[in-house]
Design a protein around this motif. Structure first.
Motif, short mmCIF file in Angstrom:
data_model
loop_
_atom_site.label_atom_id
_atom_site.label_comp_id
_atom_site.label_asym_id
_atom_site.label_seq_id
_atom_site.Cartn_x
_atom_site.Cartn_y
_atom_site.Cartn_z
N UNK A 120 -20.51 -5.77 -1.12
CA UNK A 120 -19.71 -6.73 -0.38
C UNK A 120 -18.60 -5.99 0.35
N UNK A 121 -18.64 -6.02 1.68
CA UNK A 121 -17.77 -5.16 2.46
C UNK A 121 -16.64 -5.92 3.15
N UNK A 122 -16.29 -7.08 2.67
CA UNK A 122 -15.20 -7.83 3.27
C UNK A 122 -14.46 -8.61 2.19
N UNK A 123 -13.17 -8.78 2.41
CA UNK A 123 -12.40 -9.61 1.48
C UNK A 123 -12.78 -11.07 1.56
N UNK A 167 -4.76 0.34 -6.46
CA UNK A 167 -5.68 -0.79 -6.43
C UNK A 167 -6.41 -0.92 -7.77
N UNK A 168 -6.84 0.21 -8.32
CA UNK A 168 -7.51 0.19 -9.62
C UNK A 168 -6.58 -0.40 -10.69
N UNK A 169 -5.32 0.00 -10.64
CA UNK A 169 -4.34 -0.49 -11.61
C UNK A 169 -4.11 -1.99 -11.46
N UNK A 170 -3.91 -2.44 -10.24
CA UNK A 170 -3.58 -3.85 -10.00
C UNK A 170 -4.71 -4.78 -10.43
N UNK A 171 -5.91 -4.52 -9.93
CA UNK A 171 -7.01 -5.46 -10.15
C UNK A 171 -7.63 -5.35 -11.54
N UNK A 172 -7.21 -4.35 -12.29
CA UNK A 172 -7.65 -4.29 -13.68
C UNK A 172 -7.10 -5.45 -14.48
N UNK A 173 -6.00 -6.05 -14.00
CA UNK A 173 -5.43 -7.19 -14.72
C UNK A 173 -5.99 -8.49 -14.13
N UNK A 174 -6.59 -9.34 -14.94
CA UNK A 174 -7.26 -10.53 -14.41
C UNK A 174 -6.33 -11.57 -13.83
N UNK A 175 -5.04 -11.47 -14.08
CA UNK A 175 -4.10 -12.48 -13.58
C UNK A 175 -3.78 -12.31 -12.11
N UNK A 176 -4.03 -11.13 -11.54
CA UNK A 176 -3.58 -10.85 -10.17
C UNK A 176 -4.37 -11.69 -9.17
N UNK A 177 -3.67 -12.60 -8.50
CA UNK A 177 -4.29 -13.41 -7.45
C UNK A 177 -4.34 -12.65 -6.14
N UNK A 191 -3.43 -0.65 7.10
CA UNK A 191 -4.00 -1.93 6.69
C UNK A 191 -5.49 -1.79 6.41
N UNK A 192 -6.22 -1.13 7.31
CA UNK A 192 -7.65 -0.93 7.11
C UNK A 192 -7.93 -0.10 5.86
N UNK A 193 -7.14 0.93 5.64
CA UNK A 193 -7.31 1.78 4.47
C UNK A 193 -7.03 1.01 3.18
N UNK A 194 -5.98 0.20 3.19
CA UNK A 194 -5.67 -0.60 2.00
C UNK A 194 -6.80 -1.56 1.66
N UNK A 195 -7.34 -2.20 2.69
CA UNK A 195 -8.45 -3.14 2.45
C UNK A 195 -9.67 -2.40 1.94
N UNK A 196 -9.99 -1.26 2.53
CA UNK A 196 -11.15 -0.47 2.10
C UNK A 196 -11.04 -0.08 0.63
N UNK A 197 -9.86 0.34 0.23
CA UNK A 197 -9.69 0.78 -1.15
C UNK A 197 -9.63 -0.39 -2.12
N UNK A 255 -13.23 -1.22 -2.70
CA UNK A 255 -13.86 -0.27 -3.62
C UNK A 255 -13.64 -0.70 -5.06
N UNK A 256 -12.40 -1.06 -5.37
CA UNK A 256 -12.08 -1.51 -6.73
C UNK A 256 -12.74 -2.83 -7.05
N UNK A 257 -12.62 -3.80 -6.15
CA UNK A 257 -13.14 -5.15 -6.41
C UNK A 257 -14.66 -5.13 -6.57
N UNK A 258 -15.35 -4.36 -5.76
CA UNK A 258 -16.80 -4.27 -5.88
C UNK A 258 -17.21 -3.62 -7.19
N UNK A 259 -16.48 -2.60 -7.59
CA UNK A 259 -16.78 -1.94 -8.86
C UNK A 259 -16.59 -2.92 -10.02
N UNK A 260 -15.51 -3.69 -9.98
CA UNK A 260 -15.27 -4.66 -11.05
C UNK A 260 -16.33 -5.76 -11.05
#
Length: 275
Positions: A1-4, A232-242, A254-260, A263-268
């Motif tokens: 999945x390549x988009x937010x 990004x790995x640190x933030x999204x590891x916590x399930x509360x983060x909306x 902005x593009x780099x932040x979204x890409x990374x 990467x984390x969200x797809x892995x999770x």
């Protein structure tokens, strides 16, 4: 999945669903008294419009502003014309910034006037999410101020859809979460101290927005580690983060932040699918 677009997180039971990254707009309207590592010029209207369009194309639907962000709200009104339905707008009450100084007012009267002014500035008849902009005295604002009660009334009147508080203490964050839909807290690799607030929100299905997700540009790790990816790995590891609010006016950042983030969200997501 390549988009937010593929990732949306609920804010309590409000019906609001936000992208995991939000676009912070303090840099659209204010470059005084900010804590970024280097100075910057405010973007032109065209540059700001281009950044908003880029964010939308990348799947961001949350935009964060405040009266204390200088001219941010006034600029966003025209910039969002014709695309209001594409955005979840988060604004604030309680803090004013004029002549280089912040002042605070948590009375019911000021809260209502602030919302009415924000509605005019943003050229909308409803603000999705409104947070109290704390001065650091979280519990005093909650227990003795009038802003939370007035925001509840404004929600009932349909002028806002959800409300909460941008807090600065663990006790304040938890208490605000008990009495509202959402909190905004500082949480990053350098400052993990407010994790108990996230833990409470995860247990009670409250929304959590992260401010200073990249420590206002001050995250620094050893040379072998990408600080943005690690964040990004640190933030999204916590399930509360909306959603994590990223305040950039740099299209490449902005593009780099979204890409990374992806990467984390797809892995999770893959890890969840294998369970």
């Amino acid at each position: 999945m390549n988009s937010l677009f593929n990732f949306r997180h609920a804010i309590a039971d409000t019906g609001i669903r936000v992208s995991p990254l939000g676009l912070g707009t303090v840099k659209f309207g204010r470059n005084q008294g900010v804590k970024y590592p280097s100075g910057f010029e405010l973007p032109s209207d065209q540059d700001a419009a281009n950044l908003i369009a880029q964010g939308k194309d990348l799947g961001i639907n949350l935009i964060d502003t405040a009266p204390a962000y200088g001219t941010s709200e006034e600029r966003l009104g025209p910039l969002l014309k014709g695309q209001r339905h594409d955005w979840i707008i988060c604004s604030k009450v309680g803090e004013e910034f004029e002549l280089g100084q912040s002042t605070f007012d948590f009375s019911a009267a000021h809260t209502r006037r602030s919302i009415e002014r924000s509605l005019q500035r943003l050229q909308t008849d409803m603000i999705d999410l409104v947070l109290i902009h704390s001065d650091g005295n979280d519990l005093d604002i909650i227990d003795n101020g009038e802003a939370l009660g007035e925001l509840e009334k404004l929600k009932q009147e349909g002028l806002i859809r959800a409300f909460g508080m941008s807090t600065k203490t663990v006790a304040g964050g938890i208490e605000a979460a008990k009495r509202s839909d959402c909190v905004m807290v500082t949480y990053n690799l350098n400052q993990p101290e407010e994790k108990p607030v996230l833990d409470y929100c995860a247990q009670h299905h409250k929304g959590v927005l992260i401010k200073k997700a990249l420590a206002s540009g001050h995250i620094a790790l050893d040379d072998s580690t990408d600080p943005i990816q690690a964040s990004m790995d640190f933030l999204y590891a916590h399930p509360a983060v909306s959603s994590a609010i990223i305040g950039t006016i740099n299209p490449r950042h902005l593009a780099d932040n979204v890409s990374k983030a992806l990467t984390t969200l797809n892995r999770l997501a893959c890890a969840d699918a294998k369970r």
